[in-house]
Design a protein around this motif. Structure first.
Motif, PDB file in Angstrom:
ATOM      1  N   ARG A 249       0.854  -1.200   0.000  1.00  0.00           N
ATOM      2  CA  ARG A 249       0.000   0.000   0.000  1.00  0.00           C
ATOM      3  C   ARG A 249       0.879   1.236   0.000  1.00  0.00           C
ATOM      4  O   ARG A 249       1.954   1.244   0.568  1.00  0.00           O
TER       5      ARG A 249
ATOM      6  N   GLY B 279      -2.714   4.654   1.607  1.00  0.00           N
ATOM      7  CA  GLY B 279      -3.428   3.414   1.906  1.00  0.00           C
ATOM      8  C   GLY B 279      -3.977   2.691   0.695  1.00  0.00           C
ATOM      9  O   GLY B 279      -4.603   1.647   0.823  1.00  0.00           O
TER      10      GLY B 279
ATOM     11  N   VAL C 137      -3.849   0.409  -2.726  1.00  0.00           N
ATOM     12  CA  VAL C 137      -3.051  -0.726  -3.182  1.00  0.00           C
ATOM     13  C   VAL C 137      -2.114  -0.278  -4.292  1.00  0.00           C
ATOM     14  O   VAL C 137      -2.523   0.407  -5.233  1.00  0.00           O
TER      15      VAL C 137
END
Length: 133
Positions: A50, A54, A56
Motif C-alpha cells: 500500500r 493506503g 493498493v
C-alpha cells in the motif's frame, strides 16, 4: 515459492519432521501449487503493498503488488497460510487419497471440481476470482 515452511507444517500436523521429512518435501510444494492454481491470480496469495494514502500499489499492467518482508520475499496472507496448513493436515490424515467423503457426504475433497478439502476451500473462497460471467 512454498506458502508454508516445513516447521510450520510439522507443528500443525503434530509430526516429527525426521519421520515425515520426505512427505513434507513432496506435499508442501504440491499443496502450495494447488492453492495457487485454485485462486487463479498469484497476487491473491499475498498481503498487498500500500502507498502512503493506503491505496493498493499496482504495477504497470494494473496488477496489485505484494508487500515484501525484510528478506525481500512476498508476505503470504494469513488466511492463505492457514488454508495450506489445513489442506496439509487433511492430506496427512488421508494419505491414500480416500478422504472422509465416503462417510460424511463431503462434496469437496477432489470431487465436483473442488481440488482442495472443505476446510481449505472455505478459507480461500473469498479470495478466489470467480469464473462465472
Amino acid at each position: 515459492m512454498e506458502l508454508v515452511t516445513v516447521e510450520e507444517a510439522a507443528l500443525h500436523v503434530r509430526s516429527d519432521t525426521a519421520a515425515d521429512g520426505p512427505w513434507f518435501a513432496i506435499m508442501i510444494p504440491a499443496v502450495s501449487e494447488a492453492v495457487r492454481d485454485w485462486l487463479k491470480d498469484e497476487w491473491r496469495l499475498y498481503v498487498l503493498a500500500r502507498d502512503g494514502a493506503g491505496a493498493v500499489v499496482r504495477d504497470e499492467n494494473g496488477v496489485p503488488v505484494p508487500a515484501v518482508d525484510g528478506g525481500g520475499k512476498p508476505t503470504v496472507r494469513p488466511v492463505v497460510k492457514a488454508a495450506v496448513l489445513v489442506e496439509l493436515a487433511y492430506q496427512h490424515r488421508y494419505r491414500d487419497g480416500q478422504g472422509d467423503h465416503t462417510s460424511t457426504g463431503d462434496l469437496y475433497s477432489g470431487r465436483f471440481g473442488y481440488p482442495l478439502s472443505r476446510g481449505a476451500t472455505s478459507l480461500l473462497t473469498a479470495l478466489r476470482r470467480s469464473t462465472v460471467a
